[in-house]
Write a protein that holds these residues in place. Sequence first.
Motif, PDB file in Angstrom:
ATOM      1  N   THR A 257       0.871  -1.172   0.000  1.00 21.45           N
ATOM      2  CA  THR A 257       0.000   0.000   0.000  1.00 21.45           C
ATOM      3  C   THR A 257       0.910   1.225   0.000  1.00 21.45           C
ATOM      4  O   THR A 257       2.121   1.114   0.255  1.00 21.45           O
ATOM      5  N   TYR A 258       0.344   2.367  -0.311  1.00 20.68           N
ATOM      6  CA  TYR A 258       1.127   3.598  -0.425  1.00 20.68           C
ATOM      7  C   TYR A 258       0.415   4.725   0.298  1.00 20.68           C
ATOM      8  O   TYR A 258      -0.778   4.619   0.591  1.00 20.68           O
ATOM      9  N   THR A 259       1.141   5.793   0.543  1.00 19.38           N
ATOM     10  CA  THR A 259       0.520   6.916   1.264  1.00 19.38           C
ATOM     11  C   THR A 259      -0.576   7.561   0.430  1.00 19.38           C
ATOM     12  O   THR A 259      -1.460   8.206   0.966  1.00 19.38           O
ATOM     13  N   ASP A 260      -0.542   7.368  -0.890  1.00 24.45           N
ATOM     14  CA  ASP A 260      -1.588   7.970  -1.722  1.00 24.45           C
ATOM     15  C   ASP A 260      -2.607   6.957  -2.237  1.00 24.45           C
ATOM     16  O   ASP A 260      -3.333   7.207  -3.174  1.00 24.45           O
TER      17      ASP A 260
END
Length: 263
Positions: A257-260
Amino acid sequence: MKAIDLINAINEGGYAGEVTCDTIKAGSPHKELNKVAITMFATVDTVKKAMEWGADMLIVHEPTYYDHMEVIRKETPVIKAKRELIERSGMTVYRYHDRMHHREVDQIPEGEVYYLGLKGKTEKTPYSASYLFTSDEPVTAMELAEKMERDLNIAHVRIAGTRNKKATKIALCFGTPGGVFDLLQRDDVEIVLTGEACEWMLGEYARDADALGFNKTLIVMGHIGSERDGMRLLAEKLKKAYPVFETKYIECGEVYTYTDTEE
Ligand SMILES: [Fe+2]
Ligand SMILES: [Fe+2]
């Protein structure tokens, strides 16, 4: 139709070595099929979604228990809980890997190329599950990466090396096959598409090649991003070929997963 009948049917035309990971991981080969779910990985989430849908069978491409041959050296609480969940589901879980890749047309790159909308010619290389693709239309690495993010729903494609030169010679090394560095170094290969890569070797080679004026790119799609569309296409094929049961593709999502991204 029983699970074993479907397994035999999809295996036709494919070949596996003497030892193969293409085995039933849970459930019975004699399960009668009304609903068949297809996914890339039997994650906890995809197993639960398949159960909720009422699937009799779940066909996956990758290992369920973190080992190619599913050798469980130590049954950790995580493995135990997952195994109990899968057993509780009553589904027949089958891994369709070797015979999916090893056949006249490897069904994984077939799906990737199909959903990317690329037209061209695919040729075998000396390396298992790695191919050379000559695109009819010249394309840049940036254009390809944008297509992947848009049409294959990959959150972040990574590009090392040349970004904006047109190319037609593309090595397809989806997942983590052999020969990726050899193909990247070939004069007749401009772009290499792969799932996972060693940064200090492949990434830096592409970066240096570009800085020295060569047209050379490594595009890292993530393991799931680079193979799941083969399973997506398999679901489409089964839907057409077997109206006797319902078929559904269940998305497993990317592992990172990513911060965005939302999840
Ligand atoms: Fe893989
Ligand atoms: Fe694969």
